[in-house]
Design an enzyme around this catalytic site. Sequence first.
Site, mmCIF file in Angstrom:
data_model
loop_
_atom_site.group_PDB
_atom_site.id
_atom_site.type_symbol
_atom_site.label_atom_id
_atom_site.label_comp_id
_atom_site.label_asym_id
_atom_site.label_seq_id
_atom_site.Cartn_x
_atom_site.Cartn_y
_atom_site.Cartn_z
ATOM 1 N N MET A 158 23.814 9.554 4.596
ATOM 2 C CA MET A 158 23.583 10.855 5.214
ATOM 3 C C MET A 158 23.681 10.777 6.731
ATOM 4 O O MET A 158 24.223 11.680 7.380
ATOM 5 C CB MET A 158 22.217 11.413 4.787
ATOM 6 C CG MET A 158 22.008 12.856 5.207
ATOM 7 S SD MET A 158 23.202 13.997 4.469
ATOM 8 C CE MET A 158 22.420 14.319 2.891
ATOM 9 N N PHE A 178 -12.572 -7.176 13.195
ATOM 10 C CA PHE A 178 -11.384 -7.604 12.450
ATOM 11 C C PHE A 178 -10.970 -6.513 11.456
ATOM 12 O O PHE A 178 -11.780 -6.041 10.669
ATOM 13 C CB PHE A 178 -11.683 -8.913 11.714
ATOM 14 C CG PHE A 178 -10.559 -9.385 10.838
ATOM 15 C CD1 PHE A 178 -9.352 -9.800 11.391
ATOM 16 C CD2 PHE A 178 -10.703 -9.397 9.450
ATOM 17 C CE1 PHE A 178 -8.310 -10.234 10.577
ATOM 18 C CE2 PHE A 178 -9.668 -9.839 8.627
ATOM 19 C CZ PHE A 178 -8.464 -10.247 9.200
ATOM 20 N N GLN A 179 -9.707 -6.134 11.502
ATOM 21 C CA GLN A 179 -9.112 -5.107 10.642
ATOM 22 C C GLN A 179 -9.823 -3.758 10.760
ATOM 23 O O GLN A 179 -9.816 -2.954 9.819
ATOM 24 C CB GLN A 179 -9.075 -5.572 9.182
ATOM 25 C CG GLN A 179 -8.064 -6.704 8.961
ATOM 26 C CD GLN A 179 -7.790 -6.982 7.503
ATOM 27 O OE1 GLN A 179 -8.640 -6.743 6.636
ATOM 28 N NE2 GLN A 179 -6.611 -7.524 7.209
ATOM 29 N N GLU A 182 0.822 -1.217 0.000
ATOM 30 C CA GLU A 182 0.000 0.000 0.000
ATOM 31 C C GLU A 182 0.856 1.268 0.000
ATOM 32 O O GLU A 182 0.474 2.282 -0.588
ATOM 33 C CB GLU A 182 -0.954 0.012 1.193
ATOM 34 C CG GLU A 182 -2.079 -1.006 1.130
ATOM 35 C CD GLU A 182 -1.719 -2.361 1.725
ATOM 36 O OE1 GLU A 182 -2.598 -3.243 1.801
ATOM 37 O OE2 GLU A 182 -0.533 -2.540 2.126
ATOM 38 N N LYS A 210 -18.085 -0.707 4.561
ATOM 39 C CA LYS A 210 -18.318 -1.729 3.537
ATOM 40 C C LYS A 210 -19.792 -1.828 3.157
ATOM 41 O O LYS A 210 -20.121 -2.013 1.974
ATOM 42 C CB LYS A 210 -17.803 -3.083 4.035
ATOM 43 C CG LYS A 210 -17.862 -4.173 2.976
ATOM 44 C CD LYS A 210 -17.179 -5.449 3.438
ATOM 45 C CE LYS A 210 -17.182 -6.515 2.353
ATOM 46 N NZ LYS A 210 -16.516 -7.768 2.786
#
Length: 584
Positions: A476, A109-110, A47, A159
């Site tokens: 760096m 869930f999630q 993602e 959803k």
Amino acid sequence: MRGADYLIKTLKDHQVDTVFGYPGGAIMPVYDALLGSGVKHVLCRHEQGAVFAADGYARSSGRLGVCIATSGPGATNLITGIANAHMDSVPLLAITGQVASNLIGTDAFQEIDTYGMSLSVVKHSYLVTHIEELPRMLNEAIQLAQSGRPGPVLIDIAKDVQMAPMPATTLAFCDDLRPNALSATSQQSGGESLQLATELLSTSRKPLVYAGGGVGLAKASELLTSFVDQFKVPTVTTLKGIGALPSTHVYNLGMLGMHGTKAANIAVQECDLLLVAGARLDDRATGDLKQFAPHAKVIHIDCDRAEISKLRLADLSLIGDMNSILTELMTSLSNRFKHQMAHEWRYRCLHNKKELGFRYDAPFSGIYAPALLKKLSDRCLQQQAIVTCDVGQHQMWVAQHMQFNASSQHLSSGGLGAMGYGLPAALGAKFAHPDHTVITVSGDGSIMMNIQELATLKRYGIAVKILLLDNQRLGMVRQWQNLFFEQRFSEVDLSDNPDFVEIAHAFGVRSHSINQSSQVDSALDEFLASDESYLLHVSIDPDDNVWPLVPPGKSNSDYIENNPNKTKAAPDSSQHKRPEEATQ
């Protein structure tokens, strides 16, 4: 139609034809609606890769970048990229799925509070829990991301809303939504401010333009160039402002700030008037604010009123559309006086640009990264190539040693400084400009953060050139530990790097490795001639550092060139090992 179908239809109505994402349970209805929709979906392998790709697409094209992810880890993986777009004012729409509305707040869930988590890094966030809310929120989100000062907007859709049928009354309301309802910017500055700006500019003896990323965002580069041409005003740019005035322009002194050119930093410290165009006076550009441009009055042009006097008090502000402001300012100045501004000042600035410029005659057989990048730039400048960067020493070397004719050709994570940006951003830029040469310059530390997107390049058969500078260090960080932490090197050794050529081969990407300066010319020719993705692995010396450097908390005039115990003001009769540590 379902909510998910309406979402895709609305994206098409707003001329969105490409989106980047990764599917999952809570966003599955949207992925179902994508099938046969005519909207191209690019399946990235993480993602974060998707949001960075959408960012690169937006920066290179000026159009809205769109990324899609599911709830929970899908949404959390977007946050770094959303923050990156927020810091650099990139028009981005992030669409996330959320658990069903009746499960919100139950630790399902999630489930994660995506709305709350995103609030500090977006222009606005929406949580859609009723189908009737979707049209207004979605259209607002799309318009808001692109209006005024651009930035990311997130819309989190439950959803069940994605699956719900759109009521006929709601569809009728959708037809009445005004596409440009949110497009107005701040009110234009009045004539009195313009007259005062004209007076300040026409009486200045040492004027300087300070151009930032806002110039490119406002599509005002052509006007800025005309302004500089007409009045012959020396100009410096920020990291994001590179290309706002073509790098090859005679009055472009280069980037200012921590790793800016000596000519640019000297000009800023000596000028008596600073015309700030679309810049926010970031700490990496200004150094110690109390010592920044100590003799200068400041005229600040910006569309965002919040930036005016946020860090440095502006003597005068011109707020609104930059194109309109520059046009009116040029007309006013032309009518006010006919003579050219500050001849002696221009001569001094151009003299410094020539005499204090970088050198590339490295006296050793290894590969000197600045010289390599200069050669690459010379080869691809006329091709209008797009170059994306990761973050680290190589990022600063690109800013210092490559030339760009437009800000949309130089894509770099400025405000956030996000490693892992370069490869997916290049992927997005290539989808926006399939006929352009797209190059990403990365380091051995940064490339590992989103190296999985090599699979995306292979899947879609797109040709992105990857120049990998490998010093087997977090360069760096190591440089700072060398200069400011008594050479106590902590967790910067990457000498156990994998074989990057073999990794590229495993992903089906052409690759080659070089380690001698004599190999550079032929390697670059092959690199640029390839009609498919190509990774050129370049071994460089871990002791090579980025110079000059302004130490944190110091004035831009207190830059270090090669010896951490000496500044430019101190005499130094030693022989310089690296060519950028000496002046011509």
